[in-house]
Design an enzyme around this catalytic site. Structure first.
Site, PDB file in Angstrom:
ATOM      1  N   ASP A 106      -6.589  -2.064   2.426  1.00 53.08           N
ATOM      2  CA  ASP A 106      -6.999  -1.072   3.415  1.00 53.08           C
ATOM      3  C   ASP A 106      -7.553  -1.827   4.612  1.00 53.08           C
ATOM      4  OD1 ASP A 106      -7.607   1.579   4.364  1.00 53.08           O
ATOM      5  OD2 ASP A 106      -9.710   1.212   3.863  1.00 53.08           O
TER       6      ASP A 106
ATOM      7  N   ARG B 235      -6.480   1.123  -3.824  1.00 51.81           N
ATOM      8  CA  ARG B 235      -5.467   0.632  -2.884  1.00 51.81           C
ATOM      9  C   ARG B 235      -5.359  -0.880  -2.950  1.00 51.81           C
ATOM     10  NH1 ARG B 235      -8.728   3.610   1.535  1.00 51.81           N
ATOM     11  NH2 ARG B 235      -8.643   4.959  -0.242  1.00 51.81           N
TER      12      ARG B 235
ATOM     13  N   ASP C   8      -9.331  -0.930   8.274  1.00 47.93           N
ATOM     14  CA  ASP C   8      -9.876   0.073   9.183  1.00 47.93           C
ATOM     15  C   ASP C   8     -10.315  -0.594  10.476  1.00 47.93           C
ATOM     16  OD1 ASP C   8      -9.616   2.270   7.460  1.00 47.93           O
ATOM     17  OD2 ASP C   8     -11.597   1.949   6.574  1.00 47.93           O
TER      18      ASP C   8
ATOM     19  N   ARG D 102       0.835  -1.207   0.000  1.00 49.20           N
ATOM     20  CA  ARG D 102       0.000   0.000   0.000  1.00 49.20           C
ATOM     21  C   ARG D 102       0.864   1.249   0.000  1.00 49.20           C
ATOM     22  NH1 ARG D 102      -5.136   2.018   3.358  1.00 49.20           N
ATOM     23  NH2 ARG D 102      -5.191   4.101   2.462  1.00 49.20           N
TER      24      ARG D 102
END
Length: 167
Positions: A93, A90, A95, A81
């Site tokens: 990712d 991307r 989160d 990334r």
């Protein structure tokens, strides 16, 4: 140990392999409790880009939220990334959606994730692994009824595997 809900997404390269490598790496530093089915989703905002593959992973972490964030960012970096345009494409990712009952308005790590309640690609896979899930005082099922599921397709032929010795 703290229960955390993580959202995974990838729309560059071998998307399924990126998600699996994230699950594998997360299992090195936390106990994986659940991994959702994989969903394909349309990008939200940003430039024109390929669809994402998304999933949710529920873990028990024995570190702080900040330490988990650092590990997630290291996993993203190892996957290749490059942080660039906001909401851009991307390779991976990750989160942190929730970290126990921790609430934080720190700009580095806001908890619960400030936009999770608006994202079907987080809510639907989360509900798959936790039918009683709550976010910000609302049931995840109710939040899904509000945001809908447009642009979301379950990909049952893609399965993320919990590594041996985890979960």
């Amino acid at each position: 140990m703290t229960r955390a809900v993580l959202s995974l997404g990838a729309n560059l390269g071998d998307r399924a392999a990126s998600l699996q490598s994230a699950v594998d790496a997360l299992g090195e530093h936390s106990r994986i409790l659940a991994v959702s089915p994989v969903y394909q989703t349309s990008p939200m905002g940003g430039p024109a880009q390929p669809d994402f593959l998304n999933a949710v992973v529920v873990v028990e972490a024995d570190d702080s939220a900040a330490a988990l964030l650092a590990w997630c960012q290291e996993i993203e970096l190892l996957a290749g990334r490059v942080r660039g345009e906001r909401w851009g494409p991307r390779v991976l990712d990750i989160d942190i959606i929730t970290f126990g009952d921790l609430a934080s308005d720190d700009p580095t790590l806001t908890l619960p994730h400030p936009r999770a309640s608006e994202r079907a690609f987080v809510l639907v896979p989360w509900l798959d692994v936790d039918p009683t899930a709550q976010l910000g005082g609302s049931s995840v099922a109710e939040l899904i009824r509000v945001v809908g599921t447009a642009g979301l397709t379950r990909r049952d032929e893609l399965t993320l595997v919990v590594p041996s010795g985890c979960g």
